[in-house]
Scaffold this active site. Structure first.
Site, PDB file in Angstrom:
ATOM      1  N   GLU A   1       0.833  -1.207   0.000  1.00 16.54           N
ATOM      2  CA  GLU A   1       0.000   0.000   0.000  1.00 16.54           C
ATOM      3  C   GLU A   1       0.869   1.259   0.000  1.00 16.54           C
ATOM      4  O   GLU A   1       0.599   2.220  -0.730  1.00 16.54           O
ATOM      5  CB  GLU A   1      -0.973  -0.010   1.191  1.00 16.54           C
ATOM      6  CG  GLU A   1      -2.149  -0.942   0.922  1.00 16.54           C
ATOM      7  CD  GLU A   1      -3.008  -1.234   2.130  1.00 16.54           C
ATOM      8  OE1 GLU A   1      -2.443  -1.362   3.236  1.00 16.54           O
ATOM      9  OE2 GLU A   1      -4.230  -1.349   1.969  1.00 16.54           O
TER      10      GLU A   1
ATOM     11  N   GLU B   1      -3.631  -9.991   3.403  1.00 14.54           N
ATOM     12  CA  GLU B   1      -4.529  -9.652   4.523  1.00 14.54           C
ATOM     13  C   GLU B   1      -5.671 -10.641   4.693  1.00 14.54           C
ATOM     14  O   GLU B   1      -6.092 -10.952   5.808  1.00 14.54           O
ATOM     15  CB  GLU B   1      -5.127  -8.249   4.315  1.00 14.54           C
ATOM     16  CG  GLU B   1      -4.200  -7.104   4.638  1.00 14.54           C
ATOM     17  CD  GLU B   1      -3.281  -6.727   3.501  1.00 14.54           C
ATOM     18  OE1 GLU B   1      -3.091  -7.543   2.573  1.00 14.54           O
ATOM     19  OE2 GLU B   1      -2.724  -5.612   3.536  1.00 14.54           O
TER      20      GLU B   1
HETATM   21  C1  LIG Z   1      -7.794   2.700   9.035  1.00 10.78           C
HETATM   22  C2  LIG Z   1      -6.379   2.479   8.725  1.00 10.78           C
HETATM   23  C3  LIG Z   1      -6.081   1.058   8.653  1.00 10.78           C
HETATM   24  C4  LIG Z   1      -4.749   0.787   8.066  1.00 10.78           C
HETATM   25  C5  LIG Z   1      -4.667  -0.638   7.851  1.00 10.78           C
HETATM   26  C6  LIG Z   1      -3.491  -1.065   7.054  1.00 10.78           C
HETATM   27  C7  LIG Z   1      -3.634  -2.494   6.889  1.00 10.78           C
HETATM   28  C8  LIG Z   1      -2.656  -3.261   6.573  1.00 10.78           C
HETATM   29  C9  LIG Z   1      -2.881  -4.696   6.650  1.00 10.78           C
HETATM   30  C10 LIG Z   1      -1.596  -5.480   6.696  1.00 10.78           C
HETATM   31  O1  LIG Z   1      -0.596  -5.082   6.239  1.00 10.78           O
HETATM   32  S1  LIG Z   1      -1.741  -6.961   7.461  1.00 10.78           S
HETATM   33  C11 LIG Z   1      -0.142  -7.666   7.266  1.00 10.78           C
HETATM   34  C12 LIG Z   1       0.070  -8.147   5.889  1.00 10.78           C
HETATM   35  N1  LIG Z   1       1.305  -8.837   5.811  1.00 10.78           N
HETATM   36  C13 LIG Z   1       1.418 -10.118   6.084  1.00 10.78           C
HETATM   37  O2  LIG Z   1       0.462 -10.791   6.382  1.00 10.78           O
HETATM   38  C14 LIG Z   1       2.792 -10.705   5.993  1.00 10.78           C
HETATM   39  C15 LIG Z   1       3.020 -11.648   7.110  1.00 10.78           C
HETATM   40  N2  LIG Z   1       4.368 -12.184   7.083  1.00 10.78           N
HETATM   41  C16 LIG Z   1       4.740 -13.162   6.248  1.00 10.78           C
HETATM   42  O3  LIG Z   1       4.006 -13.637   5.419  1.00 10.78           O
HETATM   43  C17 LIG Z   1       6.128 -13.672   6.414  1.00 10.78           C
HETATM   44  O4  LIG Z   1       6.555 -13.328   7.688  1.00 10.78           O
HETATM   45  C18 LIG Z   1       7.117 -13.120   5.373  1.00 10.78           C
HETATM   46  C19 LIG Z   1       7.094 -11.630   5.336  1.00 10.78           C
HETATM   47  C20 LIG Z   1       6.782 -13.689   3.989  1.00 10.78           C
HETATM   48  C21 LIG Z   1       8.550 -13.573   5.772  1.00 10.78           C
HETATM   49  O5  LIG Z   1       8.580 -14.957   5.928  1.00 10.78           O
HETATM   50  P1  LIG Z   1       9.802 -15.666   6.669  1.00 10.78           P
HETATM   51  O6  LIG Z   1       9.531 -17.124   6.620  1.00 10.78           O
HETATM   52  O7  LIG Z   1      11.060 -15.153   6.138  1.00 10.78           O
HETATM   53  O8  LIG Z   1       9.753 -15.160   8.172  1.00 10.78           O
HETATM   54  P2  LIG Z   1       8.688 -15.466   9.297  1.00 10.78           P
HETATM   55  O9  LIG Z   1       9.225 -16.544  10.158  1.00 10.78           O
HETATM   56  O10 LIG Z   1       7.346 -15.648   8.733  1.00 10.78           O
HETATM   57  O11 LIG Z   1       8.679 -14.092  10.083  1.00 10.78           O
HETATM   58  C22 LIG Z   1       9.815 -13.652  10.810  1.00 10.78           C
HETATM   59  C23 LIG Z   1       9.350 -12.983  12.095  1.00 10.78           C
HETATM   60  O12 LIG Z   1       8.609 -11.806  11.759  1.00 10.78           O
HETATM   61  C24 LIG Z   1       7.311 -11.849  12.330  1.00 10.78           C
HETATM   62  N3  LIG Z   1       6.405 -11.175  11.387  1.00 10.78           N
HETATM   63  C25 LIG Z   1       6.300 -11.398  10.074  1.00 10.78           C
HETATM   64  N4  LIG Z   1       5.421 -10.565   9.525  1.00 10.78           N
HETATM   65  C26 LIG Z   1       4.977  -9.779  10.529  1.00 10.78           C
HETATM   66  C27 LIG Z   1       4.057  -8.698  10.589  1.00 10.78           C
HETATM   67  N5  LIG Z   1       3.430  -8.244   9.487  1.00 10.78           N
HETATM   68  N6  LIG Z   1       3.827  -8.142  11.762  1.00 10.78           N
HETATM   69  C28 LIG Z   1       4.454  -8.560  12.893  1.00 10.78           C
HETATM   70  N7  LIG Z   1       5.353  -9.591  12.896  1.00 10.78           N
HETATM   71  C29 LIG Z   1       5.609 -10.166  11.726  1.00 10.78           C
HETATM   72  C30 LIG Z   1       7.021 -13.337  12.480  1.00 10.78           C
HETATM   73  O13 LIG Z   1       6.043 -13.554  13.449  1.00 10.78           O
HETATM   74  C31 LIG Z   1       8.374 -13.854  12.872  1.00 10.78           C
HETATM   75  O14 LIG Z   1       8.551 -13.520  14.228  1.00 10.78           O
HETATM   76  P3  LIG Z   1       9.053 -14.588  15.257  1.00 10.78           P
HETATM   77  O15 LIG Z   1       9.067 -13.902  16.573  1.00 10.78           O
HETATM   78  O16 LIG Z   1      10.403 -15.002  14.760  1.00 10.78           O
HETATM   79  O17 LIG Z   1       8.072 -15.707  15.191  1.00 10.78           O
END
Ligand SMILES: CCCCCC/C=C/CC(=O)SCCNC(=O)CCNC(=O)[C@H](O)C(C)(C)COP(=O)(O)OP(=O)(O)OC[C@H]1O[C@@H](n2cnc3c(N)ncnc32)[C@H](O)[C@@H]1OP(=O)(O)O
Length: 720
Positions: free
Chosen positions: A102, A122
């Site tokens: 976005e 999402e």
């Molecule tokens: C009115 C105003 C409203 C505004 C609203 C705006 C809305 C936005 C909606 C969103 O953006 S929702 C989020 C969308 N994104 C995702 O869903 C991505 C999620 N993440 C992934 O798919 C994967 O993590 C990755 C990016 C593809 C990377 O994969 P990889 O296998 O390399 O690593 P992971 O083991 O999955 O992740 C590492 C570590 O990071 C944490 N994490 C990943 N993404 C997020 C995140 N978006 N937010 C917080 N934390 C995240 C994950 O939990 C891992 O942490 P850990 O402690 O090691 O388990």
């Protein structure tokens, strides 16, 4: 969190929030002040937004959802980016997802590393891209592509994104350097035609047709989920409404999702996926401090359906397998079947013909156990009989090299009782695959009293290598999956005796979201399997089972499934089971009046009065009974945390991800309610001792406020 660096006439806003540069509050603040600063800085003529480390922002910070929102919101940041009088170029690498994409769509230009991926995942969190993603993307790609990308949540690779118009240019060299060069090339060019809020959706006139088609598709594919439907409503708004109104509609639809039980469950599931494979033993050994052995070769003992599918799991990732079956005819059949299954994968474009060939080259069939002397890991997959398994393990112990791990694919038997047959109990464990093993994602890894930490580390590691979701549990009768699922099966059959029909129970549970109701599952796997286990157990205990048997060892028993077996109704394979099928192995299940007759006559002969069973009772008796057992599993330490149980149910037993799993579902229903209903059913059915309420459940339910699920084990288990 956002570094502001000026290089000549270019300001670079570098986002630095490892590991995935999530758009947490400090990143949003940094971006907003960075844009404002660059616009005020007379020397700056263009602005580059880039991510430090491995990726452009991969989305909003999921941990912030569900907490009070903190301004600036992403939309406000985005609007400042779009309104900038100086061109803003987002330079993408890694995974530019969700809020990250976005940010890029608010920017005037988007360039990307050619290996990067973009997407709006999402929907997988029960949300929609709520910072104008649903109304900006269609302006670039057209409606059909936007609907597909947003409702699937799939990642799109950079070349495809370029083709759809999401990206302006692909970069193969140094992204930051190229971004600065690109930025210089667009200085002074008009910006209004680059602002997506000023551009119309080009195929807006066809929106109703696209909407209807996509809605039908998502209702079929994502049955019961509200997020894909809201995504489509918002995309429709992008075509039908003026931009500002469409944005307002999107915000309302986003809010509805954000506060939904489904999104809470899906966000929980996101973190549970990552937490469940992180194992820890009561001794303190854990994934953090224990190294796995290196596994270079595997033997699978038993070339039945299960053994063959397990062999596929290894060979398709390049691990050589010796498949051992004492009967040569069965072995040859198995090898042929494996070839055919892999051919099917080629047809479905899951693997190439070359990959199939390579996989088959590292598979060898043998009829003698002696051949396995040099393998690193053995997975035994023979018939579910303790004596037989003990014999095999005793022989394996003598044949295999001392360092080899000996694992059983048993689905119920105590690993300790198998391990005693060997002189290496530390190297014995369970690797419980779920049928069909080459398709089902779950691997329930089981440790026994003597299983060593390095054996645990190895089976968890190999599970990951073969692409499974591995969850570690401690040995007990049925482990987690079958132990809890037994209650569903029992209650389902008891309800048939009391008034329901198989299709009633299945429909209620399938409407709840289960992939299949218990009777359809039994028809799929075959009722002869359960019959044999019941007969064997009865024989061991010196009990004679008859149609009149209603109690075994004081426990309620139903002979209805035995009647089905006697009628030769084994399920799909015989074309008849709890349902009728067109022919053997056909898949469509039809309710069968013959079954209604069997049930009615069973009840008449036993003097059981039938009654109407309401849907809520079906849910409670099947799921609350399993949940109560889940709390026992936690209090005994069979599962270390509720996430482990929920992941097992999602990936192994078809529990709807949008409900989180039975334990998360329990947290949403409320533990007081669950406890009260469990007590009620224990009163009503004292001869089903599994209804005896778990101590952990009772203690948690006694708190004046709900104990959050992440504190269930830490808070109460130690005090029990
Ligand atoms: C009115 C105003 C409203 C505004 C609203 C705006 C809305 C936005 C909606 C969103 O953006 S929702 C989020 C969308 N994104 C995702 O869903 C991505 C999620 N993440 C992934 O798919 C994967 O993590 C990755 C990016 C593809 C990377 O994969 P990889 O296998 O390399 O690593 P992971 O083991 O999955 O992740 C590492 C570590 O990071 C944490 N994490 C990943 N993404 C997020 C995140 N978006 N937010 C917080 N934390 C995240 C994950 O939990 C891992 O942490 P850990 O402690 O090691 O388990």
């Amino acid at each position: 969190m956002v570094d502001y660096i000026v290089d000549g006439n270019i300001a670079v806003l570098e986002i630095n929030n490892p590991p995935v540069n999530a758009l947490s509050i400090h990143v949003r603040e940094g971006l907003l002040t960075g844009i404002q600063k660059a616009n005020q800085d007379g020397s700056v003529q263009a602005i580059v937004i880039i991510g430090k480390g491995s990726t452009f922002p991969s989305g909003a910070d999921i941990r912030e959802f569900g907490k009070p929102p903190k301004e600036p919101w992403l939309t406000a940041v985005g609007e400042a980016i779009e309104a900038s009088e100086k061109p803003v170029i987002s330079a993408l690498h890694g995974t530019a997802l969700g809020g990250g994409l976005e940010v890029a769509l608010f920017s005037h230009y988007r360039i990307a590393d050619e290996r990067s991926r973009v997407g709006f995942p999402e929907v997988k969190l029960g949300l929609l891209p709520g910072a104008q993603g649903t109304i900006r993307l269609p302006r670039l790609t057209g409606l059909a592509v936007a609907m597909r990308i947003i409702t699937s949540g799939d990642h799109i690779n950079a070349p495809e994104a370029l083709k759809y118009g999401i990206l302006d240019k692909l970069i193969s060299g140094n992204l930051l350097q190229e971004a600065k060069t690109f930025a210089k090339s667009v200085i002074g060019k008009p910006l209004d035609n680059r602002r997506l809020s000023k551009i119309a959706v080009r195929d807006a006139a066809t929106v109703d047709k696209h909407f209807d088609e996509a809605l039908a598709e998502v209702k079929r594919k994502y049955k019961g989920m509200i997020a894909p439907v809201n995504c489509l409503k918002s995309i429709r708004g992008s075509a039908k409404l003026p931009f500002v109104e469409a944005a307002r509609l999107e915000a309302a639809l986003f809010r509805e999702l954000l506060t939904s039980a489904q999104s809470a469950a899906l966000r929980y599931s996101f973190f549970a996926d990552r937490s469940a494979p992180r194992w820890k033993l009561p001794s303190g050994a854990s994934i953090e401090n224990t190294k796995p052995d290196i596994i270079k070769s595997v033997a699978v003992i038993g070339a039945g359906t299960m053994g063959s599918a397990i062999a596929i799991c290894f060979i398709r990732v390049g691990i050589p397998v010796l498949l051992v079956e004492q009967n040569d005819k069965l072995l040859q059949n198995a090898l042929k079947n494996i070839g055919q299954i892999l051919q099917g994968s080629v047809k479905l474009n899951r693997i190439t013909a070359d990959q199939r060939k390579q996989s088959l080259q590292i598979l060898r069939g043998e009829t003698s156990l002696d051949i396995v002397s040099d393998v690193d890991l053995v997975v035994e997959a023979v018939f579910e009989n303790l004596k037989l398994k003990q014999e095999i393990f005793a022989r394996l112990d003598k044949i295999c090299k001392p360092s080899a791990l000996l694992c059983s694919n048993t689905s119920t038997l105590d690993i300790d009782k198998i391990a005693v047959a060997t002189n290496r109990p530390g190297k014995v464990a369970g690797m419980h695959f779920f049928a069909p093993a080459h398709i089902m994602k779950l691997l329930e890894n089981v440790y026994g009293t003597h299983t060593s930490p390095s054996t645990v580390a190895t089976i968890m590691d190999i599970g990951k290598r073969i692409g499974k979701v591995s969850v570690l549990v401690r040995t007990c009768d049925g482990f987690v999956a079958n132990r809890m699922n037994r209650m569903v099966g029992n209650e389902a059959v008891f309800m048939l005796e009391e008034g329901a029909l198989p299709q009633d129970v299945d429909r209620v549970l399938e409407d709840f979201g289960m992939a299949m109701g218990p009777f359809r599952v039994t028809d799929l796997s075959g009722s002869d399997v359960g019959w044999r286990i019941r007969q064997e157990r009865a024989k061991e205990q010196g009990i004679q089972l008859t149609y009149e048997t209603r109690f075994v060892n004081g426990e309620r028993y139903s002979s209805l499934p035995d009647r089905l077996y006697e009628l030769g109704r084994y399920g799909q394979k015989t074309g008849k089971g709890w349902y009728r099928y067109e022919k053997p192995f056909a898949r469509t299940a039809y309710p069968d009046p013959e079954i209604t007759d069997v049930i009615n006559s069973h009840c008449r002969s036993l003097g059981i009065e039938r009654r109407v069973i309401p849907p809520q009772e079906i849910i409670e008796r099947c799921l609350f009974a399993a949940i109560n057992e889940g709390f026992k599993v936690l209090e005994e330490g069979v599962a270390e945390k509720p996430e482990n149980i929920d992941i097992i149910w999602q990936y192994g037993l078809g529990f709807p991800r949008y409900r989180g799993g039975p334990m998360f579902y329990a947290s949403q229903v409320g533990l007081k309610t669950i406890y009260e209903r469990v007590c009620y059913y224990y009163d009503a059915f004292p001869h089903s001792s599994y209804w005896a309420p778990s101590d952990l459940l009772r203690k948690l339910a006694s708190h004046s406020t709900e104990v959050p699920i992440d504190q269930w084990t830490s808070k109460e288990r130690s005090r029990l």
